[in-house]
Structures are given as C-alpha cells and as structure tokens.
Motif scaffolding. Sequence first.
Motif, PDB file in Angstrom:
ATOM      1  N   ALA A  21       0.854  -1.178   0.047  1.00  0.00           N
ATOM      2  CA  ALA A  21      -0.027   0.034  -0.114  1.00  0.00           C
ATOM      3  C   ALA A  21       0.688   1.400   0.001  1.00  0.00           C
ATOM      4  O   ALA A  21       0.564   2.288  -0.617  1.00  0.00           O
ATOM      5  N   CYS A  24       2.744   1.958  -3.747  1.00  0.00           N
ATOM      6  CA  CYS A  24       1.705   2.506  -4.938  1.00  0.00           C
ATOM      7  C   CYS A  24       1.782   4.094  -5.020  1.00  0.00           C
ATOM      8  O   CYS A  24       2.205   4.498  -5.864  1.00  0.00           O
ATOM      9  N   GLU A  56      -3.956   3.475  -9.730  1.00  0.00           N
ATOM     10  CA  GLU A  56      -4.357   4.382  -8.728  1.00  0.00           C
ATOM     11  C   GLU A  56      -5.625   4.070  -8.364  1.00  0.00           C
ATOM     12  O   GLU A  56      -6.033   3.933  -7.043  1.00  0.00           O
ATOM     13  N   HIS A  59      -5.428   0.906  -6.568  1.00  0.00           N
ATOM     14  CA  HIS A  59      -4.860   1.175  -5.081  1.00  0.00           C
ATOM     15  C   HIS A  59      -5.906   1.634  -4.484  1.00  0.00           C
ATOM     16  O   HIS A  59      -6.000   1.107  -3.152  1.00  0.00           O
ATOM     17  N   HIS A  64      -3.975  -3.867  -4.032  1.00  0.00           N
ATOM     18  CA  HIS A  64      -2.415  -3.439  -4.368  1.00  0.00           C
ATOM     19  C   HIS A  64      -1.646  -4.201  -5.050  1.00  0.00           C
ATOM     20  O   HIS A  64      -0.891  -3.562  -5.893  1.00  0.00           O
ATOM     21  N   SER A  67      -2.675  -2.907  -8.510  1.00  0.00           N
ATOM     22  CA  SER A  67      -1.953  -1.511  -8.639  1.00  0.00           C
ATOM     23  C   SER A  67      -0.513  -1.611  -8.946  1.00  0.00           C
ATOM     24  O   SER A  67       0.189  -0.947  -9.952  1.00  0.00           O
ATOM     25  N   GLU A  68       0.220  -2.448  -8.204  1.00  0.00           N
ATOM     26  CA  GLU A  68       1.619  -2.628  -8.438  1.00  0.00           C
ATOM     27  C   GLU A  68       1.839  -3.240  -9.989  1.00  0.00           C
ATOM     28  O   GLU A  68       2.914  -2.588 -10.476  1.00  0.00           O
TER      29      GLU A  68
END
Length: 80
Positions: A21, A24, A56, A59, A64, A67-68
């Motif tokens: 978290a 990000c 985003e 996230h 996550h 997102s990554e």
Amino acid sequence: MRRAIALALSLSFITAGPALANQCPRDMAAIDKAMQTAQLSSADKQRVMNLRQRGEAAHKAGNHEESERLLDEAKRILKI
C-alpha cells in the motif's frame, strides 16, 4: 510444526499488504515526475497515463497487487 509454518506464512501475507500500500503512491509520484520530461510517442504517453490512472484506482480500491502490476508496467515504458 505445520501450524508454525502456516502461522508464519499467514503473518507474512498480512504484513505485506501495508508494505504494498505504501509503494503505490511512491510509484505514482515517480511516474508523474518522469512524465514531465519523458521522450515518448503520444501513444506511449497515453498508455502510461492510462496505466497510472488504473493503478491509482486499483490502489484506492485496496487491490495493491493489481496496482503494483499496472504501475510497474508504466514504469517499464518510462524506463524508470
């Protein structure tokens, strides 16, 4: 012994969430900074910005890992 291993694995997953978290926002900031001077085609710039926006959103939704993945792809295009 098996319980100890299972407990250790479950704790590692629990503690990995906050670590991801925090990564990000750093990745998004790095992408934003790199985009200011990036020498990319307009198609690649659009692709990077799309990946960044999707990263985003993932996230903010608490996903996550996704997102990554998205932000890493954007960073690869930017070569950062």
